[in-house]
Motif scaffolding. Structure first.
Motif: not given
Length: 599
Positions: A396-402
């Motif tokens: 959902r967010g900009k950082d998939l890994y996070a």
DNA sequence: ACCTTAGGCGCG
DNA sequence: AAAGCGCGCCTAAGGT
């Protein structure tokens, strides 16, 4: 609700809203360009260019027209403006550079050679008989890259079509033959298992061919002054002839002293290895990462030497002389040069511009560079392919890994999440990412299952296919022979080959589908840029493309519109590939004066 | 005098 | 911090 508890096609991925994006326009008229057919025209001249109009199904609309080579460019420009056709030719790279040099740009085309290559191997057309009928000289694979003469930095494009030995010269195929091939290709798409996806792929690939020629024509704005300043800072003054630059020579001298090897040539791996061993440095290779583990006074100057030597040999003064001309870096892009659908390049190392010299890529005065890249493209493509709802939530967010770490994976460690996911896409077996694979599989069974299935298919000799229908090559005959063997020793070799092919197909579905996405992104962006009104200074131009990254050179006034176009095109590409699915493909956009300022 | 391969490293 | 995918290009080294 887009998630259902089990089985089937859980996400609505059909019904791509093609009408919202005009990449594929079926109502477009085709105009086939080829040699005048002596049998039909009775001229016997191979100098004439024959032009055939057809409707969207490939049925000829009226008679042929024969154009004089000398007036070709003007005629094409008039037809382009009046009729907006889809130009059909055997190879874009044979026609378009010369047209661009003459000031003629076209909106769209159908590149028969590139499309033939896709249709011949695609699993989607396996039942159509196209592959069996496509073995014709004109549609043969392009010759291997080594066989082609290297292009000079700026091809001489002064004279349009006056080179009788040129690619659009004597070996030009008859337009009637090309029309026949076009109809075979359209028929293959119609009869395929996924006509919508394939026609999109062919349109995007053909647009890519246009863009590649246009980008080479435009070139990346490149400051020789800035580049030379960087070289002087790192290497010292430009040496005369083929000598080592000052700072490189000083490091070599230091190295010889520290290692007690007065005649050492650090460019020779064998000499270097012997000198290191004599000094008690027991390395198995001379790779930088291995040397970094060693504590010895020779290591620091050696690593520094390697770094600077690389800059000097790969992107030094010789590179500037060879590839930058008139303030532009003009590499050649090879569309269809990689089986996965990525582009290759030839000359100038366009796909490997090191960070050290990116400050030399700078916008003209009053212009900006808009540098955009798709964030974590390959993992997001995997989420979409596999329809993994859990990982989609993490994306959902900009950082998939996070996001993955935040869901608790790897104890919340982002670096572990990244390593594990990339390892799954590449087929890592050892190291940390290999150890994390079981946890990744438990947490995201659909995503991991998708690449595992691709690996399994490849390892047993099968073929895998990207979202839009580009299939990987089948294994070679030698590979297949090696698979049935009786001796234990050869069986181990065969298994290693099978695993290797498994890693290839595992990665192919993701890398290739990402290339599908990027091709649509790029083509749609080009379409939107072309639709913009020209500024007094000129119009925005695509100048660089690298897998998941684009660079647009634009007048300052046009920047907001370009940024908007970049983002809208990314959204459009997602819908074209997957429909309205709950996965975002965010792009990060930087508006900068020079390339190094972008990320 | 040429051509190919290997080691190494740059990019995604 | 590096093994596992895809490339291109440089030099050295090992052929013919």
């Amino acid at each position: 609700m887009w998630s259902t508890p089990h089985g089937g096609d859980r996400w609505r991925t059909s019904g791509c809203p093609l009408h919202t994006v005009q990449l594929v326009q079926n109502e477009a008229m085709y105009i086939v360009l080829g040699a005048a057919d002596p049998a039909q025209e009775g001229t016997g001249s191979r100098e004439g260019i024959s032009l055939l109009r057809t409707d969207a199904s490939g049925t000829p609309a009226d008679g042929t027209e024969v154009l004089d080579r000398a007036t070709l460019a003007g005629a094409l420009r008039r037809i382009e403006e009046a009729e907006h056709p889809r130009w059909v030719w055997d190879r874009t790279r044979d026609w378009y550079p010369e047209l661009l040099a003459a000031g003629v740009a076209v909106e769209r085309c159908h590149d028969l050679t590139l499309c033939s290559a896709i249709l011949r191997s695609s699993e989607f057309t396996a039942g159509t008989g196209y592959a069996a009928n496509a073995e014709r000289p004109v549609m043969d694979d392009p010759p291997p890259l080594q066989a082609l003469p290297a292009l000079p930095a700026a091809p001489d494009q002064d004279a349009l079509f006056d080179d009788p030995a040129g690619p659009s010269g004597a070996d030009l195929a008859a337009a009637t033959d090309l029309l026949e091939e076009l109809r075979r290709q359209l028929e293959a798409v119609r009869q395929s298992t996924h006509p919508g996806r394939l026609s999109l792929l062919l349109a995007a690939e053909s647009a890519g061919a246009l863009i590649a020629a246009e980008m080479q024509h435009a070139g990346v704005p490149w400051s020789t002054d800035v580049h030379e300043a960087v070289l002087e800072e790192y290497l010292g003054a430009r040496p005369a002839g083929y000598q080592r630059p000052e700072k490189l020579e000083a490091l070599a001298a230091e190295l010889r002293a520290v290692l007690g090897a007065p005649a050492l040539n650090p460019d020779s791996p064998q000499e270097l290895m012997r000198a290191l061993h004599r000094a008690g440095i027991e390395v198995k290779t001379t790779r930088s990462w291995e040397l970094q583990q060693v504590h010895h006074p020779a290591v620091a100057p050696l690593l520094r030497y390697k770094k600077l030597s690389r800059l000097h040999t790969a992107n030094g003064w010789a590179w500037l002389d060879a590839w930058v001309d008139g303030g532009r870096f003009r590499p050649e892009y090879v569309v269809g040069g990689v089986v996965s659908g990525r582009w290759a390049s030839r000359g100038g190392g366009a796909l490997q511009i090191p960070r050290q010299i990116r400050s030399a890529a700078r916008a003209d005065r009053g212009w900006k560079l808009i540098v955009a890249d798709a964030a974590q493209l390959e993992p997001r493509v995997l989420v979409a392919l596999a329809q993994d709802s859990t990982m989609a939530a993490a994306a959902r967010g900009k950082d998939l890994y996070a996001g993955i770490a935040a869901q608790g994976f790897g104890g919340g460690d982002r670096a572990k999440a990244k390593g594990a996911l990339l390892g799954a896409i590449y087929g890592a077996t050892t190291g940390e990412s290999g150890r994390l694979l079981p946890e990744l599989t438990r947490t995201y069974p659909r995503a991991v299952g998708y690449v595992e299935a691709a690996a399994k298919e490849g390892a047993r000799g099968g073929v895998v296919t990207t979202r839009l229908g580009r299939s990987c090559p089948p294994p070679s005959e030698r590979w297949r022979q090696a698979q049935h063997t009786t001796s234990a020793e050869e069986q181990r070799r065969a298994d290693a080959l099978a695993r290797s092919r498994g890693r290839f197909t595992r990665n192919f579905v993701v890398q290739g589908s990402a290339a599908d996405w990027a091709a649509c992104w790029l083509a749609e962006l080009r379409r939107r840029l072309r639709a913009m009104p020209a500024q007094p200074e000129g119009r925005p131009e695509l100048v660089f493309f690298l897998h998941d990254e684009v660079m647009v050179h634009a007048p300052e006034e046009a920047v907001p519109a370009v940024v908007e176009a970049v983002e809208a095109s990314a959204a459009a590409a997602k819908e074209l590939l997957f429909g309205r699915i709950p996965v975002e493909f965010p792009v990060s956009v930087a508006v900068v004066d020079s390339y190094d300022q972008a990320k």
